[in-house]
Scaffold this motif. Sequence first.
Motif, PDB file in Angstrom:
ATOM      1  N   TRP A   1      12.132  -7.154  95.743  1.00 13.19           N
ATOM      2  CA  TRP A   1      11.257  -8.240  94.466  1.00 13.19           C
ATOM      3  C   TRP A   1      10.563  -7.347  94.280  1.00 13.19           C
ATOM      4  CZ3 TRP A   1       6.227  -6.826  95.354  1.00 13.19           C
ATOM      5  CH2 TRP A   1       5.759  -6.132  96.127  1.00 13.19           C
ATOM      6  N   ARG A   2       9.924  -7.909  93.024  1.00 17.32           N
ATOM      7  CA  ARG A   2       9.365  -7.064  91.749  1.00 17.32           C
ATOM      8  C   ARG A   2       8.540  -8.154  91.405  1.00 17.32           C
ATOM      9  NH1 ARG A   2      11.745  -3.501  93.564  1.00 17.32           N
ATOM     10  NH2 ARG A   2      12.201  -1.322  91.903  1.00 17.32           N
ATOM     11  N   VAL A   3       6.902  -7.548  90.540  1.00 11.46           N
ATOM     12  CA  VAL A   3       6.545  -8.042  90.455  1.00 11.46           C
ATOM     13  C   VAL A   3       6.176  -8.090  88.153  1.00 11.46           C
ATOM     14  CG1 VAL A   3       4.308  -8.934  89.725  1.00 11.46           C
ATOM     15  CG2 VAL A   3       4.976  -8.833  91.983  1.00 11.46           C
ATOM     16  N   SER A   4       6.207  -8.773  87.405  1.00 11.90           N
ATOM     17  CA  SER A   4       5.936  -8.093  86.118  1.00 11.90           C
ATOM     18  C   SER A   4       4.830  -9.425  85.076  1.00 11.90           C
ATOM     19  CB  SER A   4       7.051  -8.135  85.278  1.00 11.90           C
ATOM     20  OG  SER A   4       6.846  -8.248  84.221  1.00 11.90           O
ATOM     21  N   ASN A   5       4.113  -8.785  84.251  1.00 14.57           N
ATOM     22  CA  ASN A   5       3.455  -9.609  83.327  1.00 14.57           C
ATOM     23  C   ASN A   5       3.870 -10.403  83.007  1.00 14.57           C
ATOM     24  OD1 ASN A   5       3.749  -7.370  82.162  1.00 14.57           O
ATOM     25  ND2 ASN A   5       1.530  -6.688  82.482  1.00 14.57           N
ATOM     26  N   THR A   6       5.136 -10.418  82.416  1.00 12.93           N
ATOM     27  CA  THR A   6       5.773 -10.895  80.833  1.00 12.93           C
ATOM     28  C   THR A   6       7.106 -11.106  81.819  1.00 12.93           C
ATOM     29  OG1 THR A   6       6.707  -8.811  80.398  1.00 12.93           O
ATOM     30  CG2 THR A   6       5.087  -9.708  79.454  1.00 12.93           C
ATOM     31  N   LEU A   7       7.823 -12.602  81.355  1.00 18.61           N
ATOM     32  CA  LEU A   7       9.104 -13.082  81.692  1.00 18.61           C
ATOM     33  C   LEU A   7      10.602 -12.262  80.742  1.00 18.61           C
ATOM     34  CD1 LEU A   7      10.078 -14.816  83.727  1.00 18.61           C
ATOM     35  CD2 LEU A   7       9.818 -16.919  81.633  1.00 18.61           C
ATOM     36  N   ASP A   8      10.632 -11.130  81.333  1.00 16.10           N
ATOM     37  CA  ASP A   8      11.848 -10.596  81.124  1.00 16.10           C
ATOM     38  C   ASP A   8      12.765 -10.025  81.289  1.00 16.10           C
ATOM     39  OD1 ASP A   8      11.125  -7.919  82.022  1.00 16.10           O
ATOM     40  OD2 ASP A   8       9.377  -8.399  81.147  1.00 16.10           O
ATOM     41  N   THR A   9      13.454  -9.609  81.238  1.00 16.71           N
ATOM     42  CA  THR A   9      14.946  -9.137  82.104  1.00 16.71           C
ATOM     43  C   THR A   9      14.812  -7.650  83.417  1.00 16.71           C
ATOM     44  OG1 THR A   9      16.518  -9.816  80.551  1.00 16.71           O
ATOM     45  CG2 THR A   9      17.325  -8.633  81.953  1.00 16.71           C
ATOM     46  N   ASN A  10      14.288  -7.196  82.085  1.00 21.58           N
ATOM     47  CA  ASN A  10      13.649  -5.759  82.605  1.00 21.58           C
ATOM     48  C   ASN A  10      13.264  -5.737  84.794  1.00 21.58           C
ATOM     49  OD1 ASN A  10      14.943  -3.460  80.327  1.00 21.58           O
ATOM     50  ND2 ASN A  10      12.964  -4.918  79.856  1.00 21.58           N
ATOM     51  N   PHE A  11      12.878  -6.690  84.824  1.00 24.83           N
ATOM     52  CA  PHE A  11      12.084  -6.039  85.912  1.00 24.83           C
ATOM     53  C   PHE A  11      13.172  -7.066  87.262  1.00 24.83           C
ATOM     54  CE2 PHE A  11      10.990 -10.429  85.267  1.00 24.83           C
ATOM     55  CZ  PHE A  11       9.981 -11.637  86.294  1.00 24.83           C
ATOM     56  N   CYS A  12      13.869  -7.656  86.469  1.00 27.33           N
ATOM     57  CA  CYS A  12      15.248  -8.441  86.958  1.00 27.33           C
ATOM     58  C   CYS A  12      16.077  -7.851  87.687  1.00 27.33           C
ATOM     59  CB  CYS A  12      15.486  -9.927  86.752  1.00 27.33           C
ATOM     60  SG  CYS A  12      14.311 -11.001  86.197  1.00 27.33           S
ATOM     61  N   ILE A  13      16.188  -7.071  86.470  1.00 26.10           N
ATOM     62  CA  ILE A  13      17.706  -5.302  87.047  1.00 26.10           C
ATOM     63  C   ILE A  13      17.257  -5.100  88.114  1.00 26.10           C
ATOM     64  CG2 ILE A  13      18.615  -4.386  85.462  1.00 26.10           C
ATOM     65  CD1 ILE A  13      19.142  -5.784  83.398  1.00 26.10           C
ATOM     66  N   ASP A  14      15.685  -4.265  87.712  1.00 26.65           N
ATOM     67  CA  ASP A  14      15.117  -3.489  88.549  1.00 26.65           C
ATOM     68  C   ASP A  14      15.006  -3.738  90.250  1.00 26.65           C
ATOM     69  OD1 ASP A  14      14.237  -1.705  86.668  1.00 26.65           O
ATOM     70  OD2 ASP A  14      12.303  -2.298  86.906  1.00 26.65           O
ATOM     71  N   ALA A  15      14.939  -5.306  90.433  1.00 25.18           N
ATOM     72  CA  ALA A  15      14.849  -5.567  91.771  1.00 25.18           C
ATOM     73  C   ALA A  15      16.561  -5.426  92.141  1.00 25.18           C
ATOM     74  CB  ALA A  15      14.757  -6.756  91.569  1.00 25.18           C
ATOM     75  N   LEU A  16      17.447  -6.004  91.231  1.00 31.18           N
ATOM     76  CA  LEU A  16      18.703  -6.262  91.802  1.00 31.18           C
ATOM     77  C   LEU A  16      19.619  -4.498  92.145  1.00 31.18           C
ATOM     78  CD1 LEU A  16      21.289  -7.658  91.598  1.00 31.18           C
ATOM     79  CD2 LEU A  16      21.655  -7.009  88.964  1.00 31.18           C
ATOM     80  N   GLU A  17      18.985  -3.545  91.208  1.00 24.90           N
ATOM     81  CA  GLU A  17      19.105  -2.105  91.859  1.00 24.90           C
ATOM     82  C   GLU A  17      18.896  -1.828  92.979  1.00 24.90           C
ATOM     83  OE1 GLU A  17      18.644  -0.482  87.648  1.00 24.90           O
ATOM     84  OE2 GLU A  17      20.023  -1.290  86.817  1.00 24.90           O
ATOM     85  N   GLU A  18      17.949  -2.789  93.385  1.00 31.72           N
ATOM     86  CA  GLU A  18      16.829  -1.644  94.653  1.00 31.72           C
ATOM     87  C   GLU A  18      17.758  -2.266  95.505  1.00 31.72           C
ATOM     88  OE1 GLU A  18      13.195  -2.738  97.747  1.00 31.72           O
ATOM     89  OE2 GLU A  18      13.184  -2.284  95.382  1.00 31.72           O
ATOM     90  N   ALA A  19      17.987  -4.009  95.247  1.00 24.61           N
ATOM     91  CA  ALA A  19      19.054  -4.364  96.369  1.00 24.61           C
ATOM     92  C   ALA A  19      20.503  -3.815  96.575  1.00 24.61           C
ATOM     93  CB  ALA A  19      19.240  -5.830  96.723  1.00 24.61           C
ATOM     94  N   LEU A  20      20.930  -3.933  95.332  1.00 18.74           N
ATOM     95  CA  LEU A  20      22.452  -3.274  95.500  1.00 18.74           C
ATOM     96  C   LEU A  20      22.700  -1.729  96.032  1.00 18.74           C
ATOM     97  CD1 LEU A  20      23.615  -3.939  91.780  1.00 18.74           C
ATOM     98  CD2 LEU A  20      24.328  -5.128  94.458  1.00 18.74           C
ATOM     99  N   GLN A  21      21.360  -1.144  95.830  1.00 22.89           N
ATOM    100  CA  GLN A  21      21.437   0.285  96.488  1.00 22.89           C
ATOM    101  C   GLN A  21      20.896   0.351  97.830  1.00 22.89           C
ATOM    102  OE1 GLN A  21      18.331   3.092  94.530  1.00 22.89           O
ATOM    103  NE2 GLN A  21      18.773   4.477  95.779  1.00 22.89           N
ATOM    104  N   ARG A  22      19.901  -0.889  98.400  1.00 21.20           N
ATOM    105  CA  ARG A  22      19.463   0.100  99.853  1.00 21.20           C
ATOM    106  C   ARG A  22      20.806  -1.228 100.365  1.00 21.20           C
ATOM    107  NH1 ARG A  22      14.096  -1.956 100.300  1.00 21.20           N
ATOM    108  NH2 ARG A  22      14.022  -1.471 102.098  1.00 21.20           N
ATOM    109  N   TYR A  23      21.610  -2.364 100.175  1.00 23.91           N
ATOM    110  CA  TYR A  23      22.140  -3.096 101.084  1.00 23.91           C
ATOM    111  C   TYR A  23      23.746  -3.026 100.608  1.00 23.91           C
ATOM    112  CZ  TYR A  23      17.219  -4.208 102.513  1.00 23.91           C
ATOM    113  OH  TYR A  23      16.559  -4.241 103.051  1.00 23.91           O
TER     114      TYR A  23
END
Length: 373
Positions: free
Chosen positions: A246-268
């Motif tokens: 999961w990630r939290v952001s103060n703006t509705l952008d794509t970058n924090f979604c990609i950060d969450a995705l990449e973390e999940a892929l790396q861990r699982y």
Amino acid sequence: MRSKKRKQYSASFKSKVALAALKGDQTTSEIAARFQIHLTMASAWKRELLENASDLFEGNKKSGKQSDEHSTDELYREIGRLTVERDFLSRKLDQLSRQQRLAMIEHGHPQISLVRQCELLSVYYISRAQCQEDLDLMYLIDKQHLNTPYYGSRKMRVHLERQGYRINRKRVQRLMRTIGIQAVYPRPRTSIPGDGHKIYPYLLNGLKIDRPNQVWATDISYIPLAKGFMYLVAIIDWYSRKVLSWRVSNTLDTNFCIDALEEALQRYGAPEIFNTDQGAQFTSEAFTDVLKEHGIQISMDGKGCYHDNIFVERLWRSVKHECVYLTAFENGQHLKQALHRYFRHYNQTRYHQTLDYQTPDEVYYKQPVTLAA
């Protein structure tokens, strides 16, 4: 009538605002009030910083450095002269009353904005940024949406009026757009993805989901704070309901979604299918390219189909009723700490009726989880 000249901001000022937004501990409302700008500027400058950050590492920026040294020296001398003059005028202004300084303000000045005049005259100025009533209304809209996701702007306006707020439908529509929610019912396809955004078919109809890492899903939700709001993105394993990242952001952008995705892929590792809604963050090439690089099939909900991503919607209900609505979060850091504790509880110790009263971790790892002391 002479048009008002738009205020110009220096690159250093923009970068300072963008870095504050990027840090993510304050809402855009707080950043806007802190720097006395409109809140959309904070979002735009953060996005611009992220999009152009790679240019800083190209290594081809040294040409013309020596030729600029003379101009730089001249600028420093000019800055020094202006600083002395400013200090001289500041001491003179201290001898004037506040009413006298207020009388010196020129509304509609073509070159110096009202905010800057207040700064120069040492008159305190409060930026509107975002009124508290808007924040209160967004909180009520979000809370009601969890109970009645089929409410559109018309019914939501009636609901708010019965809570004692005088409000028109256009304002309700604006606030619903701000927090990223809409009524969920079948409707004509009136929304078109942005340029270059491809919509993928929904792959889960009739699919038997019977193992971890077969299907992952994601969504974004609005989180109210005491002084503004944040956005939360989470990625879950459909079979076990485990929150993978999961990630939290103060703006509705794509970058924090990609950060969450990449973390999940790396861990699982990678799932077979990844399901999202048709939001611009998930249809963007930057997001879908990450999925393609890992050989993941992309599935997208139908427009306005609440049940296509039902387990993420249930997660939002749990997060908000069991965590968010119980605490008045002061800032982003406070929110992140609480969410970290909640998602640990959600995965490890919260029993799910639909999982035969097992925890998501027990189902995901297919064995009882022993917790550290």
